[in-house]
Design an enzyme around this catalytic site. Structure first.
Site, mmCIF file in Angstrom:
data_model
loop_
_atom_site.group_PDB
_atom_site.id
_atom_site.type_symbol
_atom_site.label_atom_id
_atom_site.label_comp_id
_atom_site.label_asym_id
_atom_site.label_seq_id
_atom_site.Cartn_x
_atom_site.Cartn_y
_atom_site.Cartn_z
ATOM 1 N N GLU A 281 14.839 7.176 -105.873
ATOM 2 C CA GLU A 281 14.773 7.962 -104.643
ATOM 3 C C GLU A 281 15.357 9.332 -104.958
ATOM 4 O OE1 GLU A 281 15.911 6.228 -100.828
ATOM 5 O OE2 GLU A 281 16.857 8.144 -100.314
ATOM 6 N N ASN B 20 18.590 -1.500 -100.843
ATOM 7 C CA ASN B 20 18.714 -0.052 -100.943
ATOM 8 C C ASN B 20 20.143 0.444 -100.750
ATOM 9 O OD1 ASN B 20 17.352 2.681 -101.003
ATOM 10 N ND2 ASN B 20 18.449 2.799 -99.047
ATOM 11 N N GLU B 21 20.661 1.132 -101.765
ATOM 12 C CA GLU B 21 21.937 1.840 -101.710
ATOM 13 C C GLU B 21 23.104 0.955 -101.265
ATOM 14 O OE1 GLU B 21 21.066 5.241 -99.267
ATOM 15 O OE2 GLU B 21 20.107 6.316 -100.911
ATOM 16 N N THR C 95 17.184 4.423 -91.096
ATOM 17 C CA THR C 95 17.408 5.874 -91.096
ATOM 18 C C THR C 95 16.875 6.497 -89.820
ATOM 19 O OG1 THR C 95 17.366 6.086 -93.511
ATOM 20 C CG2 THR C 95 17.181 8.100 -92.239
ATOM 21 N N ARG D 178 19.337 19.374 -101.805
ATOM 22 C CA ARG D 178 20.534 19.095 -101.010
ATOM 23 C C ARG D 178 21.566 18.367 -101.871
ATOM 24 N NH1 ARG D 178 17.582 17.084 -95.432
ATOM 25 N NH2 ARG D 178 17.317 19.147 -94.514
ATOM 26 N N TRP E 257 15.671 -2.594 -97.042
ATOM 27 C CA TRP E 257 16.852 -1.920 -96.488
ATOM 28 C C TRP E 257 17.682 -2.931 -95.690
ATOM 29 C CZ3 TRP E 257 13.474 1.096 -98.699
ATOM 30 C CH2 TRP E 257 13.773 2.429 -99.001
#
Length: 667
Positions: free
Chosen positions: A255, A178-179, A90, A380, A132
């Site tokens: 998260e 992750n994701e 990120t 958000r 990640w």
């Protein structure tokens, strides 16, 4: 007046006042709901805590107190960290414990330090690791961690074992990837490998993405159901679904938050912690990110529970989300139980929510109330608008709670009109009269009513004032332990660590990656490495550094750069002004991007050596000047958007290179 009309008139006059007196039972007689698993924060995903490490010790300790110290600040119950994989995650890359298959090192990176500092303050804090990216060797060149599940699961288990063996840290939970899509075979292999290493206590959380697919697979695959202990998903918007509930597994917002450290962030976080359970039966929340400690100008740099981005000044900001956390964390513990919906948990008729926690021995309880409005607390996230209005409520204590005659009160009122907010204020104890608590609730408030008397709004002396990045800046890398990272230098692709090559250079910063990682962010697919430093608003600047390809497994080219932007987890090519040299053929290139698609000029310089070369780049206005070993090799005009940004250094491939004697100044 006829009686019927009088009755109608009386109702019209009095009913508006009567209907505002809503009664909500707080009662343990029907039993408990789910187990509360805690509120936590995430360090990583990625390099989000980077600048915290080199704060002056006094301010660094203070910041850590606000995050982890019980009954002081956020008092977090869970610390989730990135299992570094030498890849962009990120806002930067984090260190792997195994750069290569033959390598094993637990001195790299700062997450070990972060976990130890958390445990020092709260020995009961739970630790959670999640990858990640992975070093390229883990995927065997396939860019997937699932191609060789035994290799990947062993790699993860080595991290858990090293945490205990080297740092005396017990990891409680581990995630998958992750994701990204999970793989059932890998999850089963990971559980088997954990058990074979004696790590039966480590619970697997899956799968840090959406909920539907993993919940369905857990319901239909008995082996997977045995392997997975927790279903975790990201940004759930305080919602879950029946499939997840039917698994019987704890549901976590593994998260959540992703919000600036301001009043909006505080309102978002308070609403999320409460409504995750009142709406979604979600029993733990992990905020990304635990602290905004990355450079402004990087993606999502404005996220965090608090802010600490100036190690050179020591300045930091304790933000409202810290105290939004405290409304729950200081008056509960993991293992406490929620009361049932309708008997201590629910949403108010005029908006807002209330959640009640009870200690296992039923001697203590805590009620947390929030009335965050849509415009101020939606985070958000794309969610349906909702309405919250001022209201009078009656909380009716029943069951074992009925014996309580007063409660401690903590109160927050967040404002958004420029007036002062009231943040985590201790109020006078509230008397319970005839088993009832009467409250007048306004919008954008947080209340904690509790039997716990140990709450505290901790406070250190004010931190130093902010200051700009110090120039001139120099670093010869001699002060750092080997394997550590250089202060303020943040890798965006590849991984840079201190190594000692002996005299005369001694310690240098070396780019360590030998191949493209199993990447999470597309930046890594560019095939170059890059580390940045400084300020995203720098325009006129000088940078110089000594650089060389390593003697073994060395890269073909090295570079310095300035006015860098489009960095971090962005799909676009990193733009800026780049000055490359290629020692093998004694050439140099000046380009507007890191992959040399937009070349400004090329040249040959006989003075480039096969060993160390000093690269110097100076920009002022639209003029750029470059030198190699103190000999000017170009002076050119630049235009077309190369306006401002960080400075940096890097390599043209995933191979080794050394850098020393970094110097940055104004022209």
């Amino acid at each position: 007046m006829p009686a019927v009309y009088y009755s109608l008139w009386l109702c019209l006059v009095l009913c508006p006042y009567v209907i505002t007196q809503y009664i909500y039972p707080i009662d343990d007689t029907p039993g408990f709901g789910r187990r509360f698993d805690g509120v936590g924060g995430l360090s990583g995903g990625g390099a989000t805590s980077k600048l915290l490490v080199n704060y002056p010790q006094q301010q660094r300790d203070e910041i850590l107190d606000y995050l982890f110290k019980p009954n002081f600040g956020a008092s977090l119950h869970i610390l989730k960290v990135e299992i570094g994989g030498d890849g962009q995650s990120t806002d930067g890359t984090e260190a792997s414990h195994m750069h290569y298959s033959w390598d094993l090192n637990f001195e790299r990176g700062y997450e070990w330090w972060m976990m130890k500092e958390a445990k020092k303050r709260n020995p009961d804090i739970k630790l959670f690791g999640l990858p990640w990216a992975f070093p390229g060797w883990v995927g065997g060149g396939t860019l997937s961690p699932y191609t060789y599940p035994e290799v990947t699961s062993t790699y993860v288990c080595e991290w858990i074992l090293g945490a205990k063996r080297i740092h005396n840290l017990t990891i409680d939970y581990v995630g998958i990837w992750n994701e990204r899509d999970y793989n059932v075979t890998y999850i089963l292999t990971l559980r088997k490998t954990l058990d074979s290493f004696g790590l039966q206590h480590v619970e697997i959380e899956a799968a840090d993405g959406g909920i539907d697919k993993i919940a369905h697979d857990v319901l239909t695959n008995p082996d997977l159901a045995l392997a997975v202990s927790i279903i975790g998903y990201h940004q759930p918007r305080t919602d879950s679904d029946m499939t997840g509930l039917q698994t019987g597994k704890p549901l976590w917002a593994s998260e959540d938050y992703s919000q600036p450290p301001d009043n909006y962030g505080g309102s978002c976080w308070a609403r999320t912690i409460n409504q995750d359970y009142s709406n979604g039966f979600i029993t733990a929340q992990v905020a990304w990110c635990i602290i905004n400690s990355m450079y402004d100008g990087l993606p999502f740099n404005d996220n965090g529970l608090m802010r600490a981005i100036e190690p050179w000044s020591g300045s930091y900001y304790v933000a409202p989300p810290i105290w939004a956390s405290a409304h729950t964390t200081q008056f509960t513990k993991p293992g406490w139980m929620y009361l049932k919906h309708g008997s201590g948990v629910g949403n108010f008729s005029r908006g807002g929510s209330y959640v009640t926690f009870m200690s296992p021995d039923q001697q203590d309880f805590t009620v947390v109330i929030e009335t965050g409005t849509f415009n101020h607390s939606h985070c958000r996230k794309v969610i349906e608008p909702f309405t919250v209005e001022p209201q009078d409520v009656i909380l009716q204590l029943k069951g074992t709670l009925a014996k309580v005659d007063q409660l401690q009160v903590w109160y927050t009122k967040l404002t958004f009109d420029g007036s002062s907010s009231t943040i985590f204020q201790k109020k006078s104890p509230l008397k319970v009269i005839n088993g009832e608590i009467r409250l007048s609730l306004d919008i954008d408030e947080v209340w904690t009513l509790t039997t716990i008397t140990t709450g505290q709004k901790g406070q250190h002396n004010p931190p130093p004032p902010p200051a700009p990045f110090p120039l001139p800046y120099t670093d010869d890398f001699e002060v750092y332990p080997i394997y550590s990272e250089a202060y303020n230098l943040v890798a965006q692709a590849g991984y840079y660590e201190i190594t000692d090559i002996g005299a005369p250079q001694n310690k240098v910063i070396r780019q360590m990656s030998l191949e493209m990682p199993v990447f999470w962010g597309k930046t890594d697919s560019l095939g170059v490495t890059l580390a940045l430093i400084g300020n995203a608003n720098w325009t006129d600047i000088n940078i110089s550094v000594d650089a060389r390809p390593a003697p073994v497994n060395g890269t073909d080219g090295v570079f310095v750069a300035c006015r860098l932007y489009n960095l971090g987890l962005r799909d676009s090519i990193n733009a800026g002004l780049y000055f490359f040299i290629f020692p093998a053929n004694k050439t140099f290139v000046v380009s507007r991007d890191v992959v040399r698609k937009h070349v400004i000029l090329r040249g040959h310089h006989a003075g480039i050596t096969a060993e160390w070369n000093q690269l110097s780049l100076s920009v002022k206005g639209s003029e750029a000047v470059g030198s190699i070993n103190s000999v000017q090799v170009f002076n050119t005009k630049i235009s077309g958007g190369i306006i401002q940004g960080f400075v940096g250094l890097g390599t043209t491939s995933y191979k080794l290179a050394d850098f020393d004697n970094l110097y940055i100044s104004r022209p």
